[in-house]
Scaffold this motif. Structure first.
Motif, PDB file in Angstrom:
ATOM      1  N   GLN A   6      36.134  37.931  -5.541  1.00 55.04           N
ATOM      2  CA  GLN A   6      36.482  36.751  -4.846  1.00 55.04           C
ATOM      3  C   GLN A   6      36.363  35.531  -5.727  1.00 55.04           C
ATOM      4  OE1 GLN A   6      33.860  37.969  -0.924  1.00 55.04           O
ATOM      5  NE2 GLN A   6      35.032  35.967  -0.829  1.00 55.04           N
ATOM      6  N   GLN A  37      29.543  33.370   6.657  1.00 59.01           N
ATOM      7  CA  GLN A  37      27.887  33.564   7.004  1.00 59.01           C
ATOM      8  C   GLN A  37      27.331  32.037   6.729  1.00 59.01           C
ATOM      9  OE1 GLN A  37      25.472  35.773   4.199  1.00 59.01           O
ATOM     10  NE2 GLN A  37      24.441  36.715   5.891  1.00 59.01           N
ATOM     11  N   LEU A  88      28.979  30.563   3.221  1.00 56.64           N
ATOM     12  CA  LEU A  88      29.305  31.541   2.206  1.00 56.64           C
ATOM     13  C   LEU A  88      30.492  32.587   2.812  1.00 56.64           C
ATOM     14  CD1 LEU A  88      28.479  32.691  -0.543  1.00 56.64           C
ATOM     15  CD2 LEU A  88      26.596  34.226   0.788  1.00 56.64           C
ATOM     16  N   PHE A  90      32.831  35.625   2.813  1.00 59.08           N
ATOM     17  CA  PHE A  90      32.934  36.768   2.316  1.00 59.08           C
ATOM     18  C   PHE A  90      34.409  37.482   2.556  1.00 59.08           C
ATOM     19  CE2 PHE A  90      28.961  37.674   0.530  1.00 59.08           C
ATOM     20  CZ  PHE A  90      27.914  37.328   1.376  1.00 59.08           C
ATOM     21  N   LEU A 105      32.757  48.970   4.817  1.00 56.51           N
ATOM     22  CA  LEU A 105      33.470  48.038   4.258  1.00 56.51           C
ATOM     23  C   LEU A 105      32.925  47.865   2.933  1.00 56.51           C
ATOM     24  CD1 LEU A 105      34.138  45.559   7.309  1.00 56.51           C
ATOM     25  CD2 LEU A 105      35.498  47.511   6.571  1.00 56.51           C
ATOM     26  N   PHE A 107      32.157  44.806   0.364  1.00 59.39           N
ATOM     27  CA  PHE A 107      32.285  43.360   0.398  1.00 59.39           C
ATOM     28  C   PHE A 107      32.355  42.734  -1.019  1.00 59.39           C
ATOM     29  CE2 PHE A 107      31.208  41.859   4.588  1.00 59.39           C
ATOM     30  CZ  PHE A 107      30.878  42.990   5.377  1.00 59.39           C
ATOM     31  N   GLY A 108      32.899  41.571  -1.165  1.00 57.18           N
ATOM     32  CA  GLY A 108      32.790  40.762  -2.426  1.00 57.18           C
ATOM     33  C   GLY A 108      31.363  40.127  -2.604  1.00 57.18           C
ATOM     34  N   GLU A 109      31.367  39.295  -3.250  1.00 57.92           N
ATOM     35  CA  GLU A 109      29.889  38.624  -3.485  1.00 57.92           C
ATOM     36  C   GLU A 109      30.111  37.563  -2.901  1.00 57.92           C
ATOM     37  OE1 GLU A 109      28.106  40.655  -7.674  1.00 57.92           O
ATOM     38  OE2 GLU A 109      28.519  38.428  -7.681  1.00 57.92           O
ATOM     39  N   GLY A 110      31.189  37.101  -2.447  1.00 56.87           N
ATOM     40  CA  GLY A 110      31.392  35.563  -1.469  1.00 56.87           C
ATOM     41  C   GLY A 110      31.627  34.632  -2.657  1.00 56.87           C
ATOM     42  N   ARG A 112      31.001  30.602  -2.146  1.00 55.28           N
ATOM     43  CA  ARG A 112      29.851  29.694  -1.494  1.00 55.28           C
ATOM     44  C   ARG A 112      30.768  28.221  -1.460  1.00 55.28           C
ATOM     45  NH1 ARG A 112      24.884  29.450   0.214  1.00 55.28           N
ATOM     46  NH2 ARG A 112      24.370  31.363  -0.820  1.00 55.28           N
TER      47      ARG A 112
ATOM     48  N   GLN B  37      21.908  43.413   2.551  1.00 52.22           N
ATOM     49  CA  GLN B  37      22.404  42.467   1.598  1.00 52.22           C
ATOM     50  C   GLN B  37      21.128  41.591   0.788  1.00 52.22           C
ATOM     51  OE1 GLN B  37      23.880  38.633   3.925  1.00 52.22           O
ATOM     52  NE2 GLN B  37      24.796  37.829   2.242  1.00 52.22           N
ATOM     53  N   GLY B  40      21.947  36.064  -1.275  1.00 50.86           N
ATOM     54  CA  GLY B  40      23.280  35.583  -1.824  1.00 50.86           C
ATOM     55  C   GLY B  40      24.254  36.377  -2.209  1.00 50.86           C
ATOM     56  N   GLU B  41      24.149  37.685  -2.017  1.00 51.32           N
ATOM     57  CA  GLU B  41      25.340  38.637  -2.547  1.00 51.32           C
ATOM     58  C   GLU B  41      26.094  39.140  -1.312  1.00 51.32           C
ATOM     59  OE1 GLU B  41      22.533  39.921  -6.538  1.00 51.32           O
ATOM     60  OE2 GLU B  41      23.614  41.431  -5.198  1.00 51.32           O
ATOM     61  N   GLY B  42      26.969  40.002  -1.459  1.00 48.94           N
ATOM     62  CA  GLY B  42      27.619  40.629  -0.555  1.00 48.94           C
ATOM     63  C   GLY B  42      26.979  41.978  -0.032  1.00 48.94           C
ATOM     64  N   LEU B  43      27.482  42.131   1.226  1.00 50.80           N
ATOM     65  CA  LEU B  43      26.691  43.430   1.820  1.00 50.80           C
ATOM     66  C   LEU B  43      27.082  44.667   1.252  1.00 50.80           C
ATOM     67  CD1 LEU B  43      26.788  40.844   4.045  1.00 50.80           C
ATOM     68  CD2 LEU B  43      27.040  42.831   5.658  1.00 50.80           C
TER      69      LEU B  43
END
Lengths: 116, 110
Positions: A6, A37, A88, A90, A105, A107-110, A112, B37, B40-43
């Motif tokens: 991301q 989020q 955030l 995602f 799923l 997930f990316g690190e998002g 912010r 999680q 501050g990171e992804g799941l």
């Protein structure tokens, strides 16, 4: 490393502006999901694409839009930004068009987003 | 619409202690997923439960779906600092998305 990328990781902008968040799914994954989020709302599902087509829509505002391109990367566009859009964001990907297969799923690190 | 409520909202435990996190659904669950999680990171996916009474384990984490399929519990044995984070349960309402519960924030004190 989930394999989902991301960009940008952090973004600061002003109210009324427009931003684009980008997501590259894991190699071979056809589905992309977008989540928001925030502290008060928790993790909210926004929208899902499968192989370029919109498959499911959640609590996505009309000011937000998304698309998935032929190379399977996806973009989430946020416009007329408000303070409450700070969150955030995602992206997640999966092989199948529904999470009910394996439930997994990636997930990316998002990204912010801070709206000032 | 279906809702997932987790309890407790936050939990602070001493390293080595056992703990349990609960997830209660307002409707029958046809699939219950546990994710973790880090702040501050992804799941990260932990496990999926589909059948009533099903129990699965991953290292020191065990999750169970009750017979009526409306509640799941996640149990951590001999907690370690690496277990710290936010645990979220998720459900698939059959609408091609995975929605999540309110989350449980776990702190493990060394």
């Amino acid at each position: 490393d989930s394999g989902v990328t991301q960009t940008p990781k952090h973004l600061i902008t002003a109210t009324g502006q427009r931003v684009t968040l980008r997501c590259s799914p894991r190699s071979g994954d056809l589905s992309v999901y977008w989540y928001q989020q925030s502290l008060d709302q928790g993790l909210q599902f926004l929208i899902q694409y499968y192989n370029g087509e919109e498959r499911a829509k959640g609590n996505i505002l009309e000011r937000f839009s998304a698309q998935q391109f032929p190379d399977l990367h996806s973009e989430l566009n946020l416009s007329s930004l408000e303070l409450g859009d700070s969150a955030l964001y995602f992206c997640a990907s999966s092989v199948e068009d529904s999470p009910s297969g394996t439930g997994e799923l990636f997930f990316g690190e998002g990204s912010r987003l801070t709206v000032l | 619409s279906q809702e997932l409520e987790q309890s407790p909202q936050s939990l602070i435990v001493q390293e080595g202690k056992n703990l349990t996190i609960n997830c209660t659904s307002s409707k029958t669950l046809y699939g219950l997923y546990w994710y973790k999680q880090k702040y501050g990171e992804g799941l990260i996916f932990l496990m999926m439960l589909q059948k009533g009474g099903e129990e699965k384990s991953h290292e020191k984490i065990t999750a169970k779906l009750d017979e009526k399929k409306q509640q799941s519990s996640l149990h951590i044995t001999a907690s370690q600092p690496s277990h710290a984070g936010i645990y979220l349960c998720g459900a698939d309402p059959g609408a091609n998305n995975l929605f999540f519960g309110t989350g449980t924030r776990l702190t493990v004190i060394p």
